[in-house]
Design a protein around this motif. Structure first.
Motif, PDB file in Angstrom:
ATOM      1  N   PHE A 130       0.864  -1.189   0.000  1.00 39.12           N
ATOM      2  CA  PHE A 130       0.000   0.000   0.000  1.00 39.12           C
ATOM      3  C   PHE A 130       0.903   1.243   0.000  1.00 39.12           C
ATOM      4  CE2 PHE A 130      -3.073  -3.045   1.026  1.00 39.12           C
ATOM      5  CZ  PHE A 130      -4.345  -2.496   1.090  1.00 39.12           C
ATOM      6  N   ASP A 131       0.760   2.072  -1.006  1.00 36.84           N
ATOM      7  CA  ASP A 131       1.420   3.387  -0.997  1.00 36.84           C
ATOM      8  C   ASP A 131       0.371   4.413  -0.574  1.00 36.84           C
ATOM      9  OD1 ASP A 131       3.822   2.327  -1.859  1.00 36.84           O
ATOM     10  OD2 ASP A 131       3.337   2.592  -3.984  1.00 36.84           O
ATOM     11  N   VAL A 132       0.511   4.885   0.666  1.00 37.04           N
ATOM     12  CA  VAL A 132      -0.517   5.732   1.281  1.00 37.04           C
ATOM     13  C   VAL A 132      -0.011   7.163   1.386  1.00 37.04           C
ATOM     14  CG1 VAL A 132      -1.968   6.073   3.312  1.00 37.04           C
ATOM     15  CG2 VAL A 132      -1.363   3.753   2.597  1.00 37.04           C
ATOM     16  N   THR A 133      -0.867   8.102   1.020  1.00 38.00           N
ATOM     17  CA  THR A 133      -0.574   9.524   1.200  1.00 38.00           C
ATOM     18  C   THR A 133      -1.507  10.073   2.281  1.00 38.00           C
ATOM     19  OG1 THR A 133       0.075   9.771  -1.108  1.00 38.00           O
ATOM     20  CG2 THR A 133      -0.454  11.779   0.098  1.00 38.00           C
ATOM     21  N   VAL A 134      -0.909  10.580   3.348  1.00 37.83           N
ATOM     22  CA  VAL A 134      -1.670  11.104   4.490  1.00 37.83           C
ATOM     23  C   VAL A 134      -1.526  12.623   4.526  1.00 37.83           C
ATOM     24  CG1 VAL A 134      -1.955  11.069   7.000  1.00 37.83           C
ATOM     25  CG2 VAL A 134      -1.322   8.964   5.786  1.00 37.83           C
ATOM     26  N   PHE A 169       9.878  14.607  10.555  1.00 34.39           N
ATOM     27  CA  PHE A 169       9.880  15.953   9.978  1.00 34.39           C
ATOM     28  C   PHE A 169       9.280  16.921  10.989  1.00 34.39           C
ATOM     29  CE2 PHE A 169       5.760  14.199   9.030  1.00 34.39           C
ATOM     30  CZ  PHE A 169       4.881  15.261   9.102  1.00 34.39           C
ATOM     31  N   PHE A 170       9.444  18.201  10.704  1.00 33.73           N
ATOM     32  CA  PHE A 170       8.872  19.250  11.538  1.00 33.73           C
ATOM     33  C   PHE A 170       7.764  19.948  10.770  1.00 33.73           C
ATOM     34  CE2 PHE A 170       8.797  23.841  12.599  1.00 33.73           C
ATOM     35  CZ  PHE A 170       8.268  23.730  13.880  1.00 33.73           C
ATOM     36  N   VAL A 195      -0.022  22.667   6.122  1.00 30.58           N
ATOM     37  CA  VAL A 195      -0.595  21.411   5.638  1.00 30.58           C
ATOM     38  C   VAL A 195       0.531  20.614   4.988  1.00 30.58           C
ATOM     39  CG1 VAL A 195      -2.217  20.320   4.059  1.00 30.58           C
ATOM     40  CG2 VAL A 195      -2.885  22.382   5.296  1.00 30.58           C
ATOM     41  N   THR A 196       0.771  19.407   5.467  1.00 36.82           N
ATOM     42  CA  THR A 196       1.845  18.556   4.961  1.00 36.82           C
ATOM     43  C   THR A 196       1.257  17.256   4.428  1.00 36.82           C
ATOM     44  OG1 THR A 196       3.440  19.456   6.543  1.00 36.82           O
ATOM     45  CG2 THR A 196       3.984  17.352   5.535  1.00 36.82           C
ATOM     46  N   LEU A 197       1.671  16.876   3.229  1.00 35.29           N
ATOM     47  CA  LEU A 197       1.312  15.583   2.646  1.00 35.29           C
ATOM     48  C   LEU A 197       2.539  14.684   2.712  1.00 35.29           C
ATOM     49  CD1 LEU A 197      -0.662  16.698  -0.566  1.00 35.29           C
ATOM     50  CD2 LEU A 197      -1.602  15.938   1.616  1.00 35.29           C
ATOM     51  N   PHE A 198       2.444  13.609   3.458  1.00 30.65           N
ATOM     52  CA  PHE A 198       3.582  12.692   3.510  1.00 30.65           C
ATOM     53  C   PHE A 198       3.142  11.318   3.027  1.00 30.65           C
ATOM     54  CE2 PHE A 198       1.823  13.301   7.797  1.00 30.65           C
ATOM     55  CZ  PHE A 198       1.423  12.024   8.125  1.00 30.65           C
ATOM     56  N   LYS A 199       4.034  10.704   2.236  1.00 31.60           N
ATOM     57  CA  LYS A 199       3.763   9.405   1.650  1.00 31.60           C
ATOM     58  C   LYS A 199       4.558   8.335   2.399  1.00 31.60           C
ATOM     59  CE  LYS A 199       2.850  11.157  -3.014  1.00 31.60           C
ATOM     60  NZ  LYS A 199       3.204  11.052  -4.455  1.00 31.60           N
TER      61      LYS A 199
END
Length: 260
Positions: free
Chosen positions: A129-133, A169-170, A176-180
């Protein structure tokens, strides 16, 4: 006033004759022995103090009272200190709340790309699963440090399909941050009933999964960083199919924290 009675007359010497005293009607008091004194003290001047010879027997009684009073005073001081600290902490928390007005961050699942699902084969699966939160920090004066040691897991009907972690990360204020994150599983065995259910749900365009995120974070308030607290996010997501081109149909995330 005290009265002193002098020693009685010594017995007559030889040659001397004693003259008998006339008898009286009052009873005679016994005469003190020769060479002794009789001292009379009023009752209001008598004190109950042990004589020096027996004073050591009562010394322990006089020592116990200071210990009791000392222990009581220590307990009172300890309770007073604890109450003062609790009051100070409550005041500090109230000041922080009204000055910085902290708000909870918001989380959601933006996209999911799925690989490794072959519903027609009885062989064990190795799903990916490649998830983007999406993480939103709505605070004006509070930043968030995401530390190492996080975990992200995907479940289907309480079956753990794959695992991964978030990057460290900070996140600054009003950001708003999108992290995968890439989640992988191996040797996942699903029985025929589960495979059949997944196939039916895919045909209907609604396959439900549960994503659980746990991340240690530190809150930055001004120049001060707090201790580590654990952010807990649980998302109920639904995708239309089990492929790399899957789309998120719905997602609902709950947020909580463990302060210790």
């Amino acid at each position: 006033m005290t009265e002193r009675v002098h020693p009685g007359d010594s017995p007559p010497t030889s040659g001397e004759h004693s003259v008998p005293k006339p008898a009286t009607s009052s009873p005679e008091k016994p005469a003190p022995q020769p060479g002794t004194y009789v001292i009379q003290i009023p009752k209001d001047q008598i004190y109950r103090v042990p004589p020096p010879g027996n004073a050591h027997r009562y010394a322990h009684l006089s020592k116990r009272k200071p210990r009791r009073s000392t222990s009581r005073s220590c307990c009172c001081c300890l309770l007073t200190t604890i109450l003062a600290l609790l009051l100070a902490a409550a005041i500090a928390a109230a000041v922080i709340y009204f000055v910085f007005k902290p708000e909870s961050p918001n989380y959601s699942v933006e996209s999911v790309a799925i690989k490794g699902f072959n519903l027609t084969s009885p062989s064990p699966l190795s799903p990916e699963f490649d998830v983007t939160v999406r993480a939103h920090n709505p605070n004006d004066k509070i930043g968030i440090y995401y530390e190492k040691g996080s975990s992200v897991k995907v479940y289907y009907d309480d079956i753990n399909l794959c695992n991964g972690a978030l990057p460290a990360f900070f996140q600054p204020t009003n950001n708003v941050t999108l992290f995968k994150t890439a989640l992988k599983g191996s040797e996942i065995e699903l029985n025929n009933a589960v495979l059949g259910t997944l196939s039916d749900q895919q045909n209907k365009g609604a396959v439900p999964f549960s994503l659980k995120l746990r991340a240690p974070v530190k809150i930055k308030v001004g120049s001060i960083k707090t201790w580590k607290i654990t952010v807990k996010v649980t998302c109920k997501i639904t995708v239309d199919k089990l492929t790399a081109a899957s789309k998120v149909v719905s997602n609902d995330c709950d947020y909580g924290v463990d302060l210790w």
